[in-house]
Design an enzyme around this catalytic site. Structure first.
Site, PDB file in Angstrom:
ATOM      1  N   THR A   1      -7.681 -25.834  25.866  1.00 33.47           N
ATOM      2  CA  THR A   1      -6.305 -25.865  26.360  1.00 33.47           C
ATOM      3  C   THR A   1      -5.327 -25.859  25.193  1.00 33.47           C
ATOM      4  O   THR A   1      -4.340 -25.126  25.200  1.00 33.47           O
ATOM      5  CB  THR A   1      -6.068 -27.099  27.255  1.00 33.47           C
ATOM      6  OG1 THR A   1      -6.963 -27.033  28.369  1.00 33.47           O
ATOM      7  CG2 THR A   1      -4.632 -27.140  27.762  1.00 33.47           C
TER       8      THR A   1
ATOM      9  N   LEU B   1     -11.442 -26.121  31.166  1.00 24.96           N
ATOM     10  CA  LEU B   1     -10.285 -26.208  30.270  1.00 24.96           C
ATOM     11  C   LEU B   1     -10.014 -27.665  29.915  1.00 24.96           C
ATOM     12  O   LEU B   1      -9.127 -28.314  30.455  1.00 24.96           O
ATOM     13  CB  LEU B   1      -9.044 -25.567  30.901  1.00 24.96           C
ATOM     14  CG  LEU B   1      -8.970 -24.050  30.839  1.00 24.96           C
ATOM     15  CD1 LEU B   1      -7.638 -23.546  31.353  1.00 24.96           C
ATOM     16  CD2 LEU B   1      -9.220 -23.521  29.445  1.00 24.96           C
ATOM     17  N   HIS B   2     -10.800 -28.188  28.988  1.00 24.57           N
ATOM     18  CA  HIS B   2     -10.568 -29.536  28.476  1.00 24.57           C
ATOM     19  C   HIS B   2      -9.612 -29.436  27.288  1.00 24.57           C
ATOM     20  O   HIS B   2      -8.995 -28.401  27.062  1.00 24.57           O
ATOM     21  CB  HIS B   2     -11.896 -30.223  28.125  1.00 24.57           C
ATOM     22  CG  HIS B   2     -12.657 -29.525  27.036  1.00 24.57           C
ATOM     23  ND1 HIS B   2     -12.452 -29.777  25.708  1.00 24.57           N
ATOM     24  CD2 HIS B   2     -13.608 -28.560  27.099  1.00 24.57           C
ATOM     25  CE1 HIS B   2     -13.247 -29.006  24.988  1.00 24.57           C
ATOM     26  NE2 HIS B   2     -13.959 -28.247  25.813  1.00 24.57           N
ATOM     27  N   ALA B   3      -9.492 -30.474  26.506  1.00 18.79           N
ATOM     28  CA  ALA B   3      -8.455 -30.562  25.467  1.00 18.79           C
ATOM     29  C   ALA B   3      -8.482 -29.436  24.430  1.00 18.79           C
ATOM     30  O   ALA B   3      -7.457 -28.825  24.150  1.00 18.79           O
ATOM     31  CB  ALA B   3      -8.541 -31.912  24.755  1.00 18.79           C
TER      32      ALA B   3
END
Length: 89
Positions: A18, A13-15
């Site tokens: 997310t 769950l990176h930018a």
């Protein structure tokens, strides 16, 4: 209500994923939490979610309370699957 998901994105769950999840749930009135390794954060907070450092293959729980929780879970599951973020366990 609570549902469990497995994160399937290669980066966790990176930018980008997310942001997709946070944007999807922000319009709902209910309180929604993402729980990972016994830590709970507001799923409407991109910084809170990213601070958990959720890696690929991780199992997360999402819990929601409120009048529109059913619709929220439909939306979360749809975003998880269609955007390749995760799958329902």
């Amino acid at each position: 209500m609570k549902k469990t998901y497995k994160i399937t994105t290669p980066e966790g769950l990176h930018a980008r994923p997310t942001a997709l999840l946070v944007t999807a749930v922000t319009a709902f009135e209910c309180d929604v939490q993402l729980i990972y390794k016994e830590k709970a954060v507001n799923l409407k907070s991109i910084m809170g979610v990213m601070a958990l450092g959720i890696t690929p293959g991780s199992i997360v729980d999402i819990s929601a309370e409120g009048t529109d929780a059913d619709k929220l879970f439909q939306t979360v599951t749809d975003v998880m699957i269609t955007k390749g973020i995760g799958e329902e366990c």
